[in-house]
Scaffold this active site. Sequence first.
Site, PDB file in Angstrom:
ATOM      1  CB  THR A  26      31.325  48.697  64.795  1.00 55.34           C
ATOM      2  OG1 THR A  26      32.119  47.670  65.384  1.00 55.34           O
ATOM      3  CG2 THR A  26      29.970  48.741  65.480  1.00 55.34           C
ATOM      4  CG  HIS A 176      37.991  41.697  67.286  1.00 54.87           C
ATOM      5  ND1 HIS A 176      39.252  42.217  67.447  1.00 54.87           N
ATOM      6  CD2 HIS A 176      37.166  42.774  67.148  1.00 54.87           C
ATOM      7  CE1 HIS A 176      39.196  43.536  67.412  1.00 54.87           C
ATOM      8  NE2 HIS A 176      37.935  43.896  67.235  1.00 54.87           N
ATOM      9  N   GLY A 177      41.025  39.405  68.311  1.00 55.76           N
ATOM     10  CA  GLY A 177      41.884  39.417  69.489  1.00 55.76           C
ATOM     11  C   GLY A 177      42.570  40.749  69.694  1.00 55.76           C
ATOM     12  CB  ALA A 178      42.888  43.524  67.665  1.00 55.94           C
ATOM     13  CE1 TYR A 181      35.762  46.693  72.018  1.00 58.24           C
ATOM     14  CE2 TYR A 181      37.152  46.339  70.097  1.00 58.24           C
ATOM     15  CZ  TYR A 181      36.251  47.120  70.799  1.00 58.24           C
ATOM     16  OH  TYR A 181      35.841  48.329  70.284  1.00 58.24           O
ATOM     17  NE  ARG A 224      41.629  43.922  62.505  1.00 56.28           N
ATOM     18  CZ  ARG A 224      41.211  45.186  62.629  1.00 56.28           C
ATOM     19  NH1 ARG A 224      40.466  45.554  63.648  1.00 56.28           N
ATOM     20  NH2 ARG A 224      41.548  46.090  61.732  1.00 56.28           N
ATOM     21  NE  ARG A 311      39.757  55.510  59.873  1.00 57.91           N
ATOM     22  CZ  ARG A 311      40.755  56.091  60.543  1.00 57.91           C
ATOM     23  NH1 ARG A 311      40.561  57.259  61.125  1.00 57.91           N
ATOM     24  NH2 ARG A 311      41.926  55.497  60.625  1.00 57.91           N
TER      25      ARG A 311
END
Length: 358
Positions: A26, A176-178, A181, A224, A311
């Site tokens: 993000t 996004h399944g991680a 959330y 994910r 990162r």
Amino acid sequence: MTVSLLDPYTGPHLRLPNRVAMAPVTRGRADDATGVPHPAARDYYAQRASAGLIVTEGIWPHRLGKGEPGVPGLVTAEQAAGWRAVTGAVHAAGGRIFAQLWHVGRMSHPLVLDGAAPVAPSAVRIEGEYLHTAAGRRDHVTPRALETAEVEELVGAFAAAARAAVGAGFDGVEVHGANGYLIQQFLGTNTNRRTDRYAEPTLFAREVVRAVAAAVGPERTALRISPGSTDHAIDEADPRTVYRALLADLDPLGLAYLHIVERGAYCALADLRPRWSGTLIGNLDGPEPTTREAAERAVQAGLADVFSFGRLFIANPDLPARFAAGAPLNPLRPTLIYGGGHEGYTDYPPLPTPAHTP
């Protein structure tokens, strides 16, 4: 034969020039009123086109899926046009890019949602954490439990956003399944207290992935997960059983890939790798960025085919080239990760180009 992160990868649906993927991170730079990606997003992602695969920052597929200021969406024609500029730039630079579809569920606030309450599987509030709004830090509120029909509508919203993503030029979508959330809130023991059919923890995840695969093709669909993660106060009492069941249902679909984030006591990569026959992207979510050496060990051990870095890719747009040259890495500027403009976004320097000798 020893496998390197710099070796090409050929899977059932992916052909990548290396095994260094860019993880979704993000950045909070979209226009907050419209959800359109920042104009500089085109340069930001194109700069990182040497990744084997780029996965975008999380993109909301429904207006109640937005979790904080500056997060982009993919539900309007204007948003799709903004993303089309991004995918065009990445492809022109030789890259491949998937859109991550991200609904935050209870991880939002009425100040972010134009006064609406956040939604979740059940009305369970996050205690002891805060979130960012345009008005500053705020405590979490109690979310509104979704009605059964609303859950079904959200399945359709993911599929519609997937179609919009492919229409905007993305090579595929990652659901996004991680990380605590919405999808993981259905998987969580403490966050899913439903009594309807969605009390079965894997059902929503399975329906979303199947709907997306039906909309854009399984070869363009990925998932994910972060089994056993406690992010954002999620508790999964028996992740081994739940995620084995989830993979048993989804593996036959022939998806583009499964993206596993390993964090916590459950050794998800070792346990789930034998249960996934397609491409697997690994990620180690620790307090410090994953090193090349740790990622390479996982790939060489067969725990993952490709490894994702978050990162390190923020600060090093040419990360594969730096790995290849054994070059030092740019340091991350943590205060510039979220929000703002070009500074801390598109101004991280690449390696100098060697001078040409006639």
